[in-house]
Design a protein around this motif. Sequence first.
Motif, short mmCIF file in Angstrom:
data_model
loop_
_atom_site.label_atom_id
_atom_site.label_comp_id
_atom_site.label_asym_id
_atom_site.label_seq_id
_atom_site.Cartn_x
_atom_site.Cartn_y
_atom_site.Cartn_z
N GLN A 179 0.84 -1.21 0.00
CA GLN A 179 0.00 0.00 0.00
C GLN A 179 0.87 1.25 0.00
OE1 GLN A 179 -3.46 -0.07 -0.17
NE2 GLN A 179 -3.37 2.15 -0.42
N CYS A 182 1.75 2.09 -3.45
CA CYS A 182 0.61 2.72 -4.14
C CYS A 182 0.47 4.17 -3.69
CB CYS A 182 -0.69 1.96 -3.85
SG CYS A 182 -0.66 0.29 -4.45
N VAL A 186 0.67 7.75 -5.97
CA VAL A 186 -0.34 8.84 -5.94
C VAL A 186 0.33 10.13 -5.48
CG1 VAL A 186 -2.48 9.63 -4.84
CG2 VAL A 186 -2.24 7.23 -5.52
N LEU A 193 2.22 18.32 -9.58
CA LEU A 193 1.38 19.50 -9.86
C LEU A 193 2.03 20.80 -9.39
CD1 LEU A 193 -2.16 18.20 -8.84
CD2 LEU A 193 -1.13 18.24 -11.09
N LEU A 213 -6.33 20.87 -2.04
CA LEU A 213 -5.85 19.48 -2.03
C LEU A 213 -4.94 19.23 -0.82
CD1 LEU A 213 -4.92 18.51 -5.71
CD2 LEU A 213 -6.97 17.95 -4.44
N SER A 219 -5.97 14.64 6.00
CA SER A 219 -6.76 13.47 6.45
C SER A 219 -6.11 12.14 6.04
CB SER A 219 -8.17 13.56 5.86
OG SER A 219 -8.11 13.37 4.46
N PHE A 220 -5.19 12.16 5.07
CA PHE A 220 -4.61 10.91 4.57
C PHE A 220 -3.93 10.12 5.70
CE2 PHE A 220 -3.84 12.24 -0.16
CZ PHE A 220 -5.17 12.59 -0.25
N TYR A 223 -6.11 7.94 7.78
CA TYR A 223 -6.44 6.68 7.11
C TYR A 223 -5.35 5.65 7.42
CZ TYR A 223 -7.23 3.47 3.16
OH TYR A 223 -7.45 2.36 2.38
N TYR B 5 -12.45 8.93 5.54
CA TYR B 5 -11.08 9.13 5.04
C TYR B 5 -10.90 8.42 3.70
CZ TYR B 5 -10.17 10.62 9.84
OH TYR B 5 -10.21 11.28 11.03
N THR B 6 -11.50 7.21 3.58
CA THR B 6 -11.39 6.47 2.32
C THR B 6 -12.06 7.26 1.18
OG1 THR B 6 -11.62 4.48 3.66
CG2 THR B 6 -11.71 4.18 1.29
N LEU B 8 -12.47 10.50 1.00
CA LEU B 8 -11.61 11.64 0.63
C LEU B 8 -10.44 11.19 -0.23
CD1 LEU B 8 -11.46 13.75 3.91
CD2 LEU B 8 -12.32 14.48 1.69
N LEU B 9 -9.83 10.06 0.16
CA LEU B 9 -8.69 9.53 -0.61
C LEU B 9 -9.10 9.18 -2.03
CD1 LEU B 9 -6.69 7.29 1.85
CD2 LEU B 9 -5.72 8.85 0.18
N ILE B 12 -9.74 12.46 -4.08
CA ILE B 12 -8.53 13.21 -4.45
C ILE B 12 -7.68 12.39 -5.43
CG2 ILE B 12 -6.37 14.20 -3.56
CD1 ILE B 12 -7.96 14.97 -1.06
N THR B 13 -7.56 11.08 -5.17
CA THR B 13 -6.77 10.25 -6.09
C THR B 13 -7.43 10.23 -7.48
OG1 THR B 13 -6.14 8.90 -4.21
CG2 THR B 13 -5.74 7.96 -6.36
N LEU B 15 -9.20 12.56 -8.82
CA LEU B 15 -8.95 13.86 -9.45
C LEU B 15 -7.53 13.91 -10.02
CD1 LEU B 15 -10.38 16.69 -7.15
CD2 LEU B 15 -10.95 16.21 -9.51
N VAL B 16 -6.57 13.51 -9.19
CA VAL B 16 -5.17 13.60 -9.63
C VAL B 16 -4.89 12.65 -10.79
CG1 VAL B 16 -2.78 13.28 -8.90
CG2 VAL B 16 -4.38 14.41 -7.39
N LEU B 17 -5.43 11.42 -10.67
CA LEU B 17 -5.20 10.46 -11.77
C LEU B 17 -5.98 10.87 -13.03
CD1 LEU B 17 -5.15 7.00 -9.96
CD2 LEU B 17 -3.23 8.44 -10.64
N TRP B 19 -6.05 13.64 -14.17
CA TRP B 19 -5.14 14.51 -14.91
C TRP B 19 -3.95 13.68 -15.43
CZ3 TRP B 19 -0.24 15.04 -12.56
CH2 TRP B 19 0.70 15.72 -13.37
N LEU B 339 -9.23 15.94 -16.29
CA LEU B 339 -8.81 17.23 -15.76
C LEU B 339 -7.58 17.72 -16.51
CD1 LEU B 339 -9.39 19.21 -13.39
CD2 LEU B 339 -7.95 17.78 -11.95
N LEU B 408 -7.30 1.09 -5.23
CA LEU B 408 -6.19 1.39 -4.31
C LEU B 408 -6.66 1.56 -2.88
CD1 LEU B 408 -3.92 3.94 -6.24
CD2 LEU B 408 -3.46 1.56 -5.76
N PHE B 409 -7.83 2.17 -2.72
CA PHE B 409 -8.30 2.48 -1.36
C PHE B 409 -9.68 1.87 -1.15
CE2 PHE B 409 -5.62 5.93 -2.93
CZ PHE B 409 -4.54 5.75 -2.08
#
Lengths: 232, 410
Positions: A179, A182, A186, A193, A213, A219-220, A223, B5-6, B8-9, B12-13, B15-17, B19, B339, B408-409
């Motif tokens: 993990q 992974c 990310v 960016l 962001l 918060s990451f 988790y 939290y999952t 949110l992850l 965001i992931t 969104l980033v991916l 792009w 994106l 992933l999450f």
Amino acid sequence: MESKHNFQRPTFTFQLFFKEWIKSRWALLVTLLAFVGIITYTFIGMSTELRVLGAGTVWESIVMKGIIYFDSLKYLFLLAGVLLAVVQYTPEMINKRLKLTLHLPLPERRIVLSMLLYGLLALAVLFLLVYGAVRIGVGRYYPVEITQWNLAAILPWLWGGIAAYLLTAWITIEPAWKQRLCNGLVALCLLRLFYFDELPGAYAPLLPFLITLIVLSVSFSFYSIIRFKEGV
Amino acid sequence: MKQLYTILLILITSLVLSWAIPAVVRMATTTASRYPFVYYSVLLQRFLIRETTADNKLTHVDTDGNPYTREQFDSLTPLFSYRQLMLTNSLPDTIRGVPVDPQELRAKTFTWRYNPRLIHTPALPLYFMYESESGRANLEAPEDVFRLRDRIEFIDKRTNTVNTAKSALFQTALEEAGFAFPAQAVWGNLSAKKPYDIGYFTLDSRRRLFHLKMVHGEPYVRNTHAGDSLDIVHVSLLEVADRSIYGILVARNGTLHSLHTDDGYSLTRFDIPPINPDAHSVMLMANLFYRMVHVTTPDSLTCYVLDAATLRQHDRPYIVHAAANRWYTVARWLFPMYLTFSSRHSDYLQPAFKVQFGWSLVISHLTFFGYLLILRRKRISPRHLPLRLVNATAIILFGVPGLIASLLFR
């Protein structure tokens, strides 16, 4: 009397801050020295250039080509964020010492938040010093427009350093290597960016999005903490 | 809390991916969308098209498809190929009955390019004020730079201090000419490598266009009145050899105008349909007889030919349609929404979603059902409903990036 009383029984948050300080002080000192070294070197270069080439030539190349001075700081902000997160969280992961920290008589969320807050405050102070030094130093030789041009260039890198800290903390606290890998991929995409080669000021419309962001990425780590407790 | 939290992850992931992955796919699949070179032949009175074929051969044809050799192309476009014709001693003495000489051809030939990036770019707001009538062959770099925003100030390069006397002189001149501060825009050619200096054009707070330059050390300020009828978004100063025009204005409504060097700063509108200044590019090729205006839009290149004197259309425009880019075909299948941060129309970075619902949306729905199948049954419980809704949204809207984030999450 009251102040003495507080001094004798400092809050747990400050105790946590002190614990983080003990872990990170040398890393912070090394980072500070690296920034001082590079900034001093850049200012010596700037002064030499003006003396040797003459103000006319140097100003012309800045005004016409938009040259900036602080390229060498680009990835130092990122390294500062990564280094601070590594020295703060790697010791916690060795032999699962984080378990002990989480057993302190404070809500877990507050413990993790305090650790992250310490790192963010330390970086904020460091980066503000750098920002201030660039502002004052460039302002000595050049008008405010050129100072702002240089500050606009370093601003996204500086936020990239903050993001690097939060993302490295997330990766380090994650208990499973697969993990972690992974998360690392990310994180690389996210950090990219902040490091596009663009004109100073080009980031102005994008920065609010990137800062959002960053705020959400706090918060990451929570988790990862939950996964750590679950013993994944 | 883990579910929050999952979520949110995943968001965001995704969104980033959304792009990162399209950016990589785009790099791998994009194909060049080059247009041929199109020039109006003064002798044939039609457009000639020069193109490089896939096997790297140069072809020349006219709008009817008649082929020409390279030498024929040169002879048919003497206003473009005059240097080559001079080399081979085949430059005609007259063209369409007008006597020509190479010096005149050179003086009347210039090009101008407009790109939306010109109006969407961060700039360092400092400028050099050259002496416009120094009597010297070459322009000399001034000892100071100036800023023009809330007021005009000249800053000495050696001392980094404001030259108050010179600043006051120019400030007074601008105020006396009716210039309303703060300035909205300043356009000029900063380089000293130009044949002569025409100073700067600047918009005041009421969007009126003023001409500002320095003549014998004194400020020269005039209201051009060009801003009275136009909302100007860009001015290109050209310093053309025959000194007939100051430059070209682009208005917010997309009309193009040449600004003449007569005392009244008269304007002539280019007889072409309005462009979109935020999305279209323009190339102008001027010669003794014509102004060829090439307007590039995302779909096509339109070539107009206008009479040099009147700027009225001389012939019907010639249109070249853009070749299909493989990236767009791939994207239509893979990414319902992705994106981007950069644009070829702007130097600024800005998040923008590109939406292209079509077959990709069908595929992303199927992908989501596939994702549900590979989940263990216990995870499809009411407790996990919010998470699954986010999974569904991410996969259906973003396609592959949403799927990767969901895997992933978990």
